[in-house]
Scaffold this motif. Structure first.
Motif, PDB file in Angstrom:
ATOM      1  N   ASP A 103       1.027  -1.106   0.343  1.00  0.00           N
ATOM      2  CA  ASP A 103      -0.026   0.147  -0.676  1.00  0.00           C
ATOM      3  C   ASP A 103       0.817   1.338   0.237  1.00  0.00           C
ATOM      4  N   LYS A 104       0.449   2.703  -0.533  1.00  0.00           N
ATOM      5  CA  LYS A 104       1.242   3.626  -0.787  1.00  0.00           C
ATOM      6  C   LYS A 104      -0.423   4.640  -0.544  1.00  0.00           C
ATOM      7  N   ALA A 105      -0.337   5.772   0.458  1.00  0.00           N
ATOM      8  CA  ALA A 105      -0.305   6.493   0.780  1.00  0.00           C
ATOM      9  C   ALA A 105      -0.909   7.416  -0.379  1.00  0.00           C
ATOM     10  N   CYS A 106      -2.352   7.078  -0.923  1.00  0.00           N
ATOM     11  CA  CYS A 106      -2.393   8.741  -2.288  1.00  0.00           C
ATOM     12  C   CYS A 106      -3.788   9.126  -2.570  1.00  0.00           C
ATOM     13  N   VAL A 163      -9.692   5.434 -10.705  1.00  0.00           N
ATOM     14  CA  VAL A 163      -9.545   5.087  -9.253  1.00  0.00           C
ATOM     15  C   VAL A 163      -8.806   4.074  -8.743  1.00  0.00           C
ATOM     16  N   VAL A 164      -7.129   3.863  -8.554  1.00  0.00           N
ATOM     17  CA  VAL A 164      -6.931   2.789  -8.209  1.00  0.00           C
ATOM     18  C   VAL A 164      -5.871   2.710  -7.471  1.00  0.00           C
ATOM     19  N   PRO A 165      -6.823   1.719  -6.203  1.00  0.00           N
ATOM     20  CA  PRO A 165      -5.757   1.761  -4.925  1.00  0.00           C
ATOM     21  C   PRO A 165      -3.589   1.369  -5.506  1.00  0.00           C
ATOM     22  N   ARG A 166      -3.034   2.141  -5.375  1.00  0.00           N
ATOM     23  CA  ARG A 166      -1.383   2.386  -5.209  1.00  0.00           C
ATOM     24  C   ARG A 166      -0.590   0.639  -5.053  1.00  0.00           C
ATOM     25  N   ALA A 167      -2.465  -0.226  -4.359  1.00  0.00           N
ATOM     26  CA  ALA A 167      -1.144  -1.381  -3.778  1.00  0.00           C
ATOM     27  C   ALA A 167      -1.431  -2.225  -5.853  1.00  0.00           C
ATOM     28  N   VAL A 168      -2.181  -1.808  -5.902  1.00  0.00           N
ATOM     29  CA  VAL A 168      -2.979  -2.790  -7.587  1.00  0.00           C
ATOM     30  C   VAL A 168      -1.954  -2.279  -8.776  1.00  0.00           C
ATOM     31  N   LEU A 169      -1.801  -0.463  -9.150  1.00  0.00           N
ATOM     32  CA  LEU A 169      -1.527   0.591  -9.268  1.00  0.00           C
ATOM     33  C   LEU A 169       0.391   0.068  -9.425  1.00  0.00           C
ATOM     34  N   ASP A 170       0.984   0.293  -8.567  1.00  0.00           N
ATOM     35  CA  ASP A 170       2.558   0.542  -8.461  1.00  0.00           C
ATOM     36  C   ASP A 170       2.885  -1.148  -8.943  1.00  0.00           C
ATOM     37  N   SER A 189     -13.495  12.558  -2.216  1.00  0.00           N
ATOM     38  CA  SER A 189     -13.914  11.782  -2.462  1.00  0.00           C
ATOM     39  C   SER A 189     -14.270  11.263  -3.628  1.00  0.00           C
ATOM     40  N   PHE A 190     -13.329   9.927  -4.011  1.00  0.00           N
ATOM     41  CA  PHE A 190     -12.662   9.918  -5.380  1.00  0.00           C
ATOM     42  C   PHE A 190     -13.596   7.917  -4.874  1.00  0.00           C
ATOM     43  N   ASP A 191     -14.776   7.354  -6.015  1.00  0.00           N
ATOM     44  CA  ASP A 191     -15.410   6.574  -6.795  1.00  0.00           C
ATOM     45  C   ASP A 191     -14.898   5.747  -7.056  1.00  0.00           C
ATOM     46  N   SER A 192     -14.298   4.337  -6.542  1.00  0.00           N
ATOM     47  CA  SER A 192     -13.181   3.756  -6.741  1.00  0.00           C
ATOM     48  C   SER A 192     -13.793   2.402  -7.759  1.00  0.00           C
TER      49      SER A 192
END
Length: 404
Positions: free
Chosen positions: A51-54, A103-110, A204-207
């Motif tokens: 995870d990464k805060a973003c 809107v993509v969690p950094r755990a996925v994108l990275d 608030s960004f809908d994923s």
């Protein structure tokens, strides 16, 4: 020869990238797309996925840049978001963006970007870099990893930047979590700008999977203490009531904001992304800058090595990024100064509500490499002279979804 010297002799790399986030992975991808035979080592202190805060927003321009380097289909399974709402006090603009974002969690994108870098030929290794020094003909990390070129992509608290004694500019502090998306915010990226503690905003960004990335951030000032974790939560909830309910994975993070005076350094050691102080001062967006400067750094390293002059990597990177970012950074710095005025900020939102062209130009300025355009200036001037009604919405809002 000592064992350490023998290890150093075997471990000679063309390019070592410190940090395997979007900036670091893009650096490796750019270098190997330009020259697949390069020996590229990608270092990170964590295992992936992590995870990464973003804020997790990914502009379509990021995918354009990656496609030019041969990486396609990265987010083909993700749901794009095409609505953006901007609010401050009683002024609101909501419209459809010219191109949807993700809107993509950094755990996925990275993790996906690292996989693309490894598939291109990079070697990924878990390693925390603690020291860097330059020797004749190479740069050595931690006394045992020599490289012809080194790229620092190790984030806001970059070890590489500190080793180079490069100053850091203004900084923002933010907190981020994941919570069930509320009905009022479904299908949207929502930004509510603060009227206190300026500049600040909640989001608030809908994923697209029933959850939203929610958070709050503000620029830090020397003349007042940094907000506590409790204060960040309280300000988030005040601006967007209810968004923290059921929230998890709360993380705080610093954002090194860009200025008009960014100048890449010459030499064998380059800085990219957050490590280079490249976060949009209007929106806190940093992924476009990370990928753009990373790809450019990789290509610059490959070209310098091809010429047999790795010490020219910095100059080549400076030349390419000048055309990519320098005019844009000057415009965002000016816009950030202008929006310190509540009247200008609210007039800009009102102008975006009244005119799709102004809205689109604001999105480009905040998410990619846009500039202060004539349409934006004209719309702002009109709004300042004759403010439109407090709330002007696009007449075609989508149907709301119930939260999952």
């Amino acid at each position: 020869m000592s064992p350490r010297e023998e290890r150093r002799d075997k471990e000679r790399w063309d390019l070592v990238v410190v940090g395997a986030g979007p900036a670091g992975a893009a650096t490796a991808i750019g270098a190997l797309h330009a020259e697949p035979r390069l020996r590229v080592l990608l270092l990170d202190r964590a295992d992936f996925p992590r995870d990464k805060a973003c804020g997790d927003g990914v502009a379509p321009h990021v995918l354009d840049l990656l496609a030019e380097a041969g990486v396609t289909g990265l987010l083909a399974d993700r749901t794009p978001v095409d609505r953006l709402r901007l609010v401050r006090g009683g002024v609101e603009a909501e419209r459809t963006m010219a191109r949807p974002a993700y809107v993509v969690p950094r755990a996925v994108l990275d993790a996906r970007l690292v996989e693309a870098a490894v598939a291109a030929g990079a070697e990924l290794r878990r390693h925390r870099v603690r020291a860097l020094h330059e020797e004749p003909g190479c740069v050595v990390l931690d006394g045992e990893l020599p490289a012809a070129v080194v790229v620092g992509a190790d984030g806001a608290h970059s070890v590489v930047r500190r080793a180079l004694d490069r100053p850091r500019g203004p900084v923002a502090l933010a907190i981020r979590g994941y919570a069930p998306v509320t009905a009022a915010h479904a299908g949207r990226q929502v930004i509510e700008l603060g009227t206190e503690h300026q500049p600040s905003y909640a989001w608030s960004f809908d994923s697209g999977d029933g959850t939203a990335n929610v958070g709050y951030g503000e620029v830090l000032h020397d003349d007042r203490p940094a907000p506590t974790r409790a204060e960040l939560f309280e300000r988030l909830e005040r601006l967007l009531p209810g968004v923290t309910a059921g929230g998890t994975d709360w993380k705080g993070h610093h954002l090194p904001l860009s200025t008009a005076w960014w100048r890449p350094r010459n030499g064998r050691v380059l800085l990219v992304g957050d490590a280079a102080g490249l976060v949009n001062p209007l929106t806190g967006e940093g992924i476009f800058y990370a990928v753009a400067t990373g790809l450019a750094a990789g290509r610059a390293a490959a070209e310098a090595l091809r010429r047999g002059s790795p010490e020219r990597a910095g100059a080549l990177h400076r030349r390419s990024t000048r055309t990519i970012l320098l005019p844009h950074l000057r415009h965002t710095a000016l816009a950030a100064t202008l929006t310190r005025s509540s009247r200008v900020l609210e007039a800009g939102i009102a102008a975006a509500a009244a005119d799709q062209r102004v809205f689109d130009d604001l999105v480009e300025l905040g998410l990619a490499r846009g500039r202060l355009t004539p349409s934006l200036a004209l719309g702002l001037g009109r709004a300042l002279l004759r403010p439109p009604p407090a709330t002007r919405l696009d007449p075609r809002p989508p149907a709301l979804k119930e939260p999952a």
